[in-house]
Scaffold this active site. Structure first.
Site, mmCIF file in Angstrom:
data_model
loop_
_atom_site.group_PDB
_atom_site.id
_atom_site.type_symbol
_atom_site.label_atom_id
_atom_site.label_comp_id
_atom_site.label_asym_id
_atom_site.label_seq_id
_atom_site.Cartn_x
_atom_site.Cartn_y
_atom_site.Cartn_z
ATOM 1 N N ASN A 21 0.870 -1.177 0.000
ATOM 2 C CA ASN A 21 0.000 0.000 0.000
ATOM 3 C C ASN A 21 0.908 1.227 0.000
ATOM 4 O O ASN A 21 1.445 1.614 1.034
ATOM 5 C CB ASN A 21 -0.904 -0.018 1.234
ATOM 6 C CG ASN A 21 -1.908 1.138 1.243
ATOM 7 O OD1 ASN A 21 -1.805 2.075 0.451
ATOM 8 N ND2 ASN A 21 -2.864 1.080 2.147
ATOM 9 N N ARG B 91 -2.717 -1.927 -3.544
ATOM 10 C CA ARG B 91 -3.915 -1.126 -3.342
ATOM 11 C C ARG B 91 -3.851 0.076 -4.281
ATOM 12 O O ARG B 91 -2.881 0.830 -4.277
ATOM 13 C CB ARG B 91 -3.998 -0.629 -1.897
ATOM 14 C CG ARG B 91 -5.238 0.228 -1.645
ATOM 15 C CD ARG B 91 -5.020 1.214 -0.526
ATOM 16 N NE ARG B 91 -6.194 2.042 -0.294
ATOM 17 C CZ ARG B 91 -6.185 3.178 0.371
ATOM 18 N NH1 ARG B 91 -5.054 3.620 0.900
ATOM 19 N NH2 ARG B 91 -7.281 3.883 0.527
ATOM 20 N N HIS C 162 -12.439 3.586 -0.302
ATOM 21 C CA HIS C 162 -12.193 2.721 0.862
ATOM 22 C C HIS C 162 -12.961 1.405 0.733
ATOM 23 O O HIS C 162 -13.313 0.773 1.733
ATOM 24 C CB HIS C 162 -12.583 3.414 2.174
ATOM 25 C CG HIS C 162 -11.749 4.614 2.496
ATOM 26 N ND1 HIS C 162 -12.293 5.777 3.009
ATOM 27 C CD2 HIS C 162 -10.422 4.844 2.390
ATOM 28 C CE1 HIS C 162 -11.330 6.671 3.187
ATOM 29 N NE2 HIS C 162 -10.190 6.124 2.823
ATOM 30 N N ARG D 181 -8.410 17.043 4.355
ATOM 31 C CA ARG D 181 -9.408 17.286 3.312
ATOM 32 C C ARG D 181 -10.696 17.832 3.915
ATOM 33 O O ARG D 181 -11.120 17.418 4.987
ATOM 34 C CB ARG D 181 -9.682 15.995 2.541
ATOM 35 C CG ARG D 181 -8.571 15.633 1.569
ATOM 36 C CD ARG D 181 -8.752 14.251 0.995
ATOM 37 N NE ARG D 181 -8.040 13.249 1.789
ATOM 38 C CZ ARG D 181 -8.118 11.938 1.570
ATOM 39 N NH1 ARG D 181 -8.869 11.470 0.603
ATOM 40 N NH2 ARG D 181 -7.434 11.094 2.329
ATOM 41 N N GLU E 172 -7.336 -4.444 5.514
ATOM 42 C CA GLU E 172 -7.349 -4.293 4.066
ATOM 43 C C GLU E 172 -6.323 -5.197 3.413
ATOM 44 O O GLU E 172 -6.519 -5.686 2.290
ATOM 45 C CB GLU E 172 -7.092 -2.837 3.695
ATOM 46 C CG GLU E 172 -8.207 -1.900 4.142
ATOM 47 C CD GLU E 172 -7.869 -0.433 3.959
ATOM 48 O OE1 GLU E 172 -8.261 0.130 2.929
ATOM 49 O OE2 GLU E 172 -7.211 0.129 4.848
#
Length: 395
Positions: A7, A90, A179, A239, A382
């Site tokens: 990742n 990913r 996600h 963000r 993940e």
């Protein structure tokens, strides 16, 4: 089969070596502060942790360090780089090109590059990780797992924007959701834990530096708070989340900011950082406890935004069986979970404040006995989900 899960972030590299199909994690690691002379390298095998502070000036050096450590006699888990049969990457944005996991080709890389503008904090780093891994793990299959693919089941009324149809048909401007790997993993764990009948309607809440929520009906995503790119919806580390479009026009016309300046403002200078001067929730929580009013207000604002989405998603689902908190903040911040569940007793959500304070790496329920809705904390993984999808593709 050994699968390396990679990742690649803008300044980090997370990795695991996972033996499939039994899902045995052989090692985990993280390279932080890439680009700095005091980058941090963490590597763990069988509970034994190894850490170094050293200059890692780019992703190439970082991945070379990972490969060298995987082969190390003391800390390694491989005899040769050829022991890695696949590298699962990913990739945040797959656009409309990718609705499933794929073996990486030049065409796939070109398509990932074409999507840089939609995920400027992620896709460039993801592609860098792929290109470097190709030069190190030369005999392994390189496989891309897209964050957007789980949300391809969203109905058109969920992903279509109310702009002229040609922009959807010709330019594929629509909500994609993100996600997905995390939302898929924890929702499947919840269904397994609760049973199919008690988990028809689920809201998954992924809270980290990036944040998103999903409405999941019978195991399928029907809504996600992130859209065309991964920057709207909830308040995140840097963000802004949801913002009135008029603000963007005002910034450009009245304050003479360029497109790039506005993009940087909303992507890298807003969110919790913009509200408090800090992007790390641990620091914000600490400052809030010390009386910092900006930090206190920011936490309340973040919780308020989550509650708004819980309400709207409950309406979309036409009912609610469970909400799930996951990812770094969702799993570890009792304060954010408390703020997210405040004043939701009308929906049948009643948090047990004492249970909420308990920390564990296992699935746990944190609602009161009289709560109609289950409130679960489920650690996401993940990497396991990426390894599963890579293995399924190859076999």
């Amino acid at each position: 089969m050994n699968i390396l899960v990679l990742n690649a972030g803008s300044s980090s590299l997370k990795y695991q070596v996972i033996e499939m199909p039994n899902e045995t994690v052989k090692c985990v690691g993280l390279v932080e502060r890439i680009g700095m002379k005091d980058a941090i390298f963490n590597h763990e095998v069988d509970g034994k942790k190894h850490q170094e502070v050293l200059p890692i000036l780019n992703h190439d050096i970082g991945l070379q360090k990972i490969a060298k450590t995987l082969l190390d006699k003391k800390n390694g888990v491989l005899n040769s780089v050829d022991d890695i049969k696949a590298v699962g990457h990913r990739v945040v944005h797959g656009g409309n090109k990718f609705n499933k996991t794929v073996v990486i080709t030049q065409e796939v890389k070109d398509n990932i590059r074409d999507l840089f503008d939609l995920a400027p904090l992620h896709n460039p780093a993801n592609l860098t990780g792929i290109e470097i891994a190709e030069t190190i793990f030369t005999s392994a299959k390189q496989i891309a797992i897209f964050d957007t693919s789980f949300h391809q089941t969203m109905p058109k009324e969920a992903y279509e924007y109310a702009i002229p149809n040609k922009y959807l048909e010709e330019n594929h401007i629509r909500a994609y959701g993100f996600h997905g790997t995390s939302h898929k993993y924890v929702s499947e764990k919840a269904i397994e834990y609760l049973g199919q009948e008690k988990s028809e309607n689920i809201i998954t809440i992924h809270l980290g530096n990036g944040c998103s929520m999903s409405a999941i009906k019978n195991g399928k995503s029907i809504e996600n708070s992130l859209g065309f790119g991964p920057m709207n919806g909830l308040i995140m580390g840097t963000r802004s989340g949801d913002i009135d479009q008029s603000v963007i026009f005002f910034l450009m016309k009245k304050l003479n900011k360029s497109v790039e300046e506005v993009n940087t403002l909303l992507q890298k200078e807003s969110g919790m950082l913009g509200l408090t001067g800090f992007s790390d929730l641990r620091e914000i929580t600490e400052k809030a406890a010390q009386g910092n009013e900006e930090c206190q207000r920011a936490l309340k604002l973040a919780g308020y935004r989550i509650r708004k989405y819980i309400g709207s998603y409950t309406a979309i689902l036409n009912g609610l069986d469970a909400i799930i908190f996951t990812a770094g903040i969702g799993e570890n911040s009792s304060i954010m979970r408390k703020l997210a569940c405040e004043n939701l007793d009308f929906l049948g959500i009643n948090l047990d404040f004492e249970k909420n304070k308990i920390r564990s790496k296992k699935i746990r329920e944190i609602q009161k006995p009289n709560s109609k809705v289950k409130v679960l904390v489920i650690p996401t993984n993940e990497e396991i989900e990426i390894a599963k999808q890579a293995y399924q593709l190859l076999t």
